[in-house]
Write a protein that holds these residues in place. Sequence first.
Motif, PDB file in Angstrom:
ATOM      1  N   HIS A  16       0.867  -1.193   0.000  1.00  0.00           N
ATOM      2  CA  HIS A  16       0.000   0.000   0.000  1.00  0.00           C
ATOM      3  C   HIS A  16       0.896   1.232   0.000  1.00  0.00           C
ATOM      4  CE1 HIS A  16      -3.960   2.033   1.355  1.00  0.00           C
ATOM      5  NE2 HIS A  16      -3.075   3.009   1.148  1.00  0.00           N
ATOM      6  N   HIS A  18       1.872   5.057  -2.181  1.00  0.00           N
ATOM      7  CA  HIS A  18       1.303   6.091  -3.061  1.00  0.00           C
ATOM      8  C   HIS A  18       2.461   6.764  -3.785  1.00  0.00           C
ATOM      9  CE1 HIS A  18      -2.821   5.784  -1.606  1.00  0.00           C
ATOM     10  NE2 HIS A  18      -2.327   5.665  -0.387  1.00  0.00           N
ATOM     11  N   ALA A  47      -1.450   2.325  -4.268  1.00  0.00           N
ATOM     12  CA  ALA A  47      -2.823   2.289  -3.753  1.00  0.00           C
ATOM     13  C   ALA A  47      -3.690   3.412  -4.302  1.00  0.00           C
ATOM     14  CB  ALA A  47      -2.796   2.321  -2.224  1.00  0.00           C
ATOM     15  N   LYS A 105      -9.501   1.078  -6.635  1.00  0.00           N
ATOM     16  CA  LYS A 105      -9.377   1.617  -5.266  1.00  0.00           C
ATOM     17  C   LYS A 105     -10.669   2.314  -4.883  1.00  0.00           C
ATOM     18  CE  LYS A 105      -7.482   2.912  -1.323  1.00  0.00           C
ATOM     19  NZ  LYS A 105      -6.332   3.804  -1.246  1.00  0.00           N
ATOM     20  N   HIS A 165      -6.521  -0.662   5.717  1.00  0.00           N
ATOM     21  CA  HIS A 165      -6.685  -0.086   7.059  1.00  0.00           C
ATOM     22  C   HIS A 165      -7.562  -1.013   7.921  1.00  0.00           C
ATOM     23  CE1 HIS A 165      -4.973   3.171   4.840  1.00  0.00           C
ATOM     24  NE2 HIS A 165      -6.099   3.426   4.196  1.00  0.00           N
ATOM     25  N   ASP A 220       1.692   3.430   3.205  1.00  0.00           N
ATOM     26  CA  ASP A 220       0.708   4.515   3.144  1.00  0.00           C
ATOM     27  C   ASP A 220       1.333   5.859   3.530  1.00  0.00           C
ATOM     28  OD1 ASP A 220      -1.846   5.413   2.487  1.00  0.00           O
ATOM     29  OD2 ASP A 220      -2.580   5.234   4.530  1.00  0.00           O
TER      30      ASP A 220
HETATM   31 ZN   LIG Z   1      -3.510   4.989   1.253  1.00  0.00          ZN
END
Ligand SMILES: [Zn+2]
Length: 285
Positions: A16, A18, A47, A105, A165, A220
């Motif tokens: 995950h 970005h 992600a 997503k 999450h 993340d």
């Molecule tokens: Zn994220």
Amino acid sequence: MTTTPTTIPGGLVDAHAHLTLDLGAGPGVAANRAAARAAGVLAVRDAGSRHGIPPDELDGAREVAAGAFLAPAGGHLPHLLEPTPPAALVDAARAQVAAGVPWIKLMADFPGPDHDWFAPAVNYDLELVAEVVRVAHAGGARVMAHVSGPVVGDLVAAGVDSIEHGPMVDEAVVEAMAERGTAWVPTVATIARRTGPLEVWRRTLPRAVALGVPVLVGTDELGPAGVAAEAEALVRLGGLSPADVLHAATEGARAVLRLPAQDGDAVTFAGDPAADVTSLARVLR
Ligand SMILES: [Zn+2]
């Protein structure tokens, strides 16, 4: 005292990330890739982002990516997306699948003005989510669902492929995930920054691993160099063993993401990460 180096074929996997955002490594995909690589991460699932990374701009052997975030107006940070109202959701997902995007997503919920991550507004009806799952699967794609609220169990029942999450995953949801083969990227370090650590992780994460739920390591908001920090948090806050976390960051993630280790890819760490997870922060080569 000498530390024996350990070489991991294929290196680590961040499930995950970005790559288009500036989360500390600088702006742009190239800066993020370089930071991930320096941290021993040689395979990534992006992600999602405002526009997504086009499939033909990825290193297909080592990267997979979600497309543009799918959320209605008010259902995510406004600068990160062009809103997709519920009536347009299924068509938007279909267009992404047709464009060759392997992961959809879906922002399944998002906090309102009170910023309460445990009581967020639900973005889309579950019937719509189930339809997105059908469209994705029919086109060979999969669905990763951002969720922080209690709707997580319904999302698993709707057939999403990974929970991103999921701080409200409880024992019953863990069992449903095990039954359906749903993956879980708990991003504990990112959540702990926002809400403080959660006591429930010490029950649900070891139980998930014991039942065979693929629990994966995702950086993340830590940024692309954060894989060692997330791994360490999964041990310290989540009660997982270093060996379980190492599996989550390597073979466990490769199986879910379908990114086999590439010949010649390897990362050497100072120490044995299967015994001491903090070794993952000491990349030698
Ligand atoms: Zn994220």
